[in-house]
Design a protein around this motif. Structure first.
Motif, PDB file in Angstrom:
ATOM      1  N   HIS A 110       5.942  16.696  52.486  1.00  0.00           N
ATOM      2  CA  HIS A 110       7.102  15.711  51.771  1.00  0.00           C
ATOM      3  C   HIS A 110       7.442  16.584  50.476  1.00  0.00           C
ATOM      4  CE1 HIS A 110       8.917  12.402  49.600  1.00  0.00           C
ATOM      5  NE2 HIS A 110       8.684  11.666  50.807  1.00  0.00           N
ATOM      6  N   HIS A 111       8.798  16.858  50.454  1.00  0.00           N
ATOM      7  CA  HIS A 111       9.367  17.420  49.276  1.00  0.00           C
ATOM      8  C   HIS A 111       9.111  16.857  47.680  1.00  0.00           C
ATOM      9  CE1 HIS A 111      12.201  20.167  47.265  1.00  0.00           C
ATOM     10  NE2 HIS A 111      12.633  19.202  46.683  1.00  0.00           N
ATOM     11  N   MET A 112       9.205  15.589  47.692  1.00  0.00           N
ATOM     12  CA  MET A 112       8.990  14.963  46.321  1.00  0.00           C
ATOM     13  C   MET A 112       7.502  14.915  46.065  1.00  0.00           C
ATOM     14  SD  MET A 112      11.830  14.631  45.377  1.00  0.00           S
ATOM     15  CE  MET A 112      11.629  14.078  43.857  1.00  0.00           C
ATOM     16  N   ALA A 114       5.388  17.286  46.859  1.00  0.00           N
ATOM     17  CA  ALA A 114       5.022  18.588  46.777  1.00  0.00           C
ATOM     18  C   ALA A 114       5.449  18.774  45.151  1.00  0.00           C
ATOM     19  CB  ALA A 114       5.712  19.483  47.949  1.00  0.00           C
ATOM     20  N   HIS A 115       6.724  18.527  44.827  1.00  0.00           N
ATOM     21  CA  HIS A 115       6.860  18.711  43.604  1.00  0.00           C
ATOM     22  C   HIS A 115       5.635  18.324  42.454  1.00  0.00           C
ATOM     23  CE1 HIS A 115      10.873  20.046  42.762  1.00  0.00           C
ATOM     24  NE2 HIS A 115      11.359  19.365  43.696  1.00  0.00           N
ATOM     25  N   ILE A 116       5.387  17.086  42.625  1.00  0.00           N
ATOM     26  CA  ILE A 116       4.039  16.630  41.889  1.00  0.00           C
ATOM     27  C   ILE A 116       2.895  17.565  41.930  1.00  0.00           C
ATOM     28  CG2 ILE A 116       2.803  14.688  41.356  1.00  0.00           C
ATOM     29  CD1 ILE A 116       4.716  12.815  42.659  1.00  0.00           C
ATOM     30  N   THR A 305      12.008  24.189  39.466  1.00  0.00           N
ATOM     31  CA  THR A 305      12.982  24.005  40.625  1.00  0.00           C
ATOM     32  C   THR A 305      12.201  24.128  41.882  1.00  0.00           C
ATOM     33  OG1 THR A 305      13.646  26.284  40.027  1.00  0.00           O
ATOM     34  CG2 THR A 305      15.065  24.599  39.365  1.00  0.00           C
ATOM     35  N   ASP A 306      13.024  24.005  42.879  1.00  0.00           N
ATOM     36  CA  ASP A 306      12.408  24.159  44.327  1.00  0.00           C
ATOM     37  C   ASP A 306      11.670  25.446  44.596  1.00  0.00           C
ATOM     38  OD1 ASP A 306      13.436  21.703  44.418  1.00  0.00           O
ATOM     39  OD2 ASP A 306      15.287  22.176  45.748  1.00  0.00           O
ATOM     40  N   ASN A 307      10.561  25.499  45.015  1.00  0.00           N
ATOM     41  CA  ASN A 307       9.700  26.613  45.259  1.00  0.00           C
ATOM     42  C   ASN A 307       8.720  26.454  46.534  1.00  0.00           C
ATOM     43  OD1 ASN A 307       6.981  26.049  44.266  1.00  0.00           O
ATOM     44  ND2 ASN A 307       8.452  24.924  42.894  1.00  0.00           N
TER      45      ASN A 307
HETATM   46 ZN    ZN Z   1      13.449  19.582  44.659  1.00  0.00          ZN
END
Ligand code: ZN
Ligand code: KG4
Length: 339
Positions: A110-112, A114-116, A305-307
């Motif tokens: 899950h992208h969000m 993963a940010h965490i 940022t996205d990675n």
């Molecule tokens: Zn993002």
């Protein structure tokens, strides 16, 4: 035994491939898509096409930097959503094909979340939060306050009811004639301007939710009114406008974060997502840390940022929890936090 995870991120306009081994990053390769700047926003069809061009070279480079071979991988982790469907499809299909051909497990991330989880990367010199902690996740598409009880237990405490914080930066920037994405440029100019010069009304949203669309509209009306009086108003006041707008957005975010910390009685506070690179937000977090005795966690700029690294570290924890998916998995433009 080494757990080596390949992470593939393609949810928006960055194609990123990373390799994580036992929480340490071996490689994190990101191909940015410059093409969108001329259109003032991400063009989904162009993003999807660029992902197709970038994904194989990014994987090649990541393997070279990590100095490992495909056969060394324990699993393939990929972003299945939320995000732009055409973009997600590229990473999803690529991850499925790799998993099938290498006969290694597949992990849907899950992208969000993963940010965490990027905060759990073993990054020399960077301290990791302990559970439970709160995270303010602020990006171009989302604004959320999430409570983490473990690496797999996420509780959504609040989110935006309209625009995201990054969107507020980008849309206000567009109104001022700045290129997309305007967040970094507003941040740069804010350092040169007077944040007290202009005041913008803050929304009254109940609980721990946010709203930014009213701010964008009042900012537009304010500029239209001033420009009638002085056509060069924006260019003559650009730095002060950026500083005042940034302060308003940061205040809105920090007030809710403080409320959440009080409500949950948690002092471990993290920020994540593209807007967590913002210097005003970082400074405000450090000020609250001092005032409220918080332990705050700011991601390294590489992980704001996205990675792919954040996808790989999520994959690492899901691997330990046997949280795999099969080849019937599909990309999901919308993906709630409980999936
Ligand atoms: Zn993002
Ligand atoms: O997390 P991210 O890379 O992509 C999404 O998932 O949306 O976030 C991109 C957002 C954009 O809105 C961009 O303007 C914003 O993050 N951003 C910033 C800064 N750096 C990136 N906003 C304010 N200040 C910055 N320094």
């Amino acid at each position: 035994m080494n757990v080596t995870i390949l992470g593939i991120e393609s949810s928006c306009d960055d194609t990123s491939v990373a390799i994580v081994q036992n929480r340490k990053i071996l490689a994190n390769v990101t191909a940015n898509q410059e093409i969108h700047a001329q259109y003032g926003g991400v063009v989904p069809e162009l993003a999807s096409r660029a992902h197709q061009q970038n994904i194989v070279p990014a994987l090649d480079q990541a393997l070279r930097i990590a100095n490992i071979e495909l056969k060394d991988l324990s699993a393939i982790a990929f972003t299945s959503g939320p995000g732009l469907l055409g973009s997600l499809l590229v990473g999803t299909s690529f991850a499925k094909s790799l998993s099938l051909s290498l006969k290694v497990p597949l992990i849907e991330v899950h992208h969000m979340k993963a940010h965490i989880l990027a905060h759990l990367i073993d990054d020399a010199g960077q301290k990791n939060p302990t559970f439970p902690f709160l995270c303010l996740t602020v990006s171009g598409g989302h604004t959320q306050i999430v409570k983490l009880n473990s690496a797999s237990e996420f509780e959504l405490l609040g989110s935006t009811i309209d625009d995201a914080a990054g969107e507020a930066f980008d849309k206000a920037g567009k109104i001022m004639g700045l290129a997309y994405p305007a967040g970094p440029e507003i941040d740069r100019r804010a350092k040169l301007g007077n944040a007290e010069r202009f005041q913008f009304a803050k929304p009254k949203v109940p609980h721990l939710d946010f709203s930014f669309s009213g701010l964008k509209t009042s900012f537009l009306y304010f500029l239209q009114k001033e420009m009638k009086r002085e056509p060069k108003f924006i260019e003559e006041n650009l730095n002060d406008l950026c500083a005042s707008l940034q302060k308003c957005i940061v205040d809105i975010l920090m007030d809710k974060l403080e409320k959440a910390a009080l409500q949950e009685d948690i002092k471990q506070i993290a920020i994540a997502g593209g807007v967590s690179a913002n210097s005003g937000l970082r400074k405000a977090l450090l000020e609250r840390e001092k005032k409220l005795d918080w332990s705050s966690y700011l991601p390294s700029f590489e992980f704001t940022t996205d990675n792919g690294a954040m996808i790989a570290i999520s994959g690492y924890y899901q691997y330990l929890a046997d949280d795999f998916c099969d080849l019937s998995v599909v990309a999901k433009a919308r993906k709630p936090m409980n999936l």
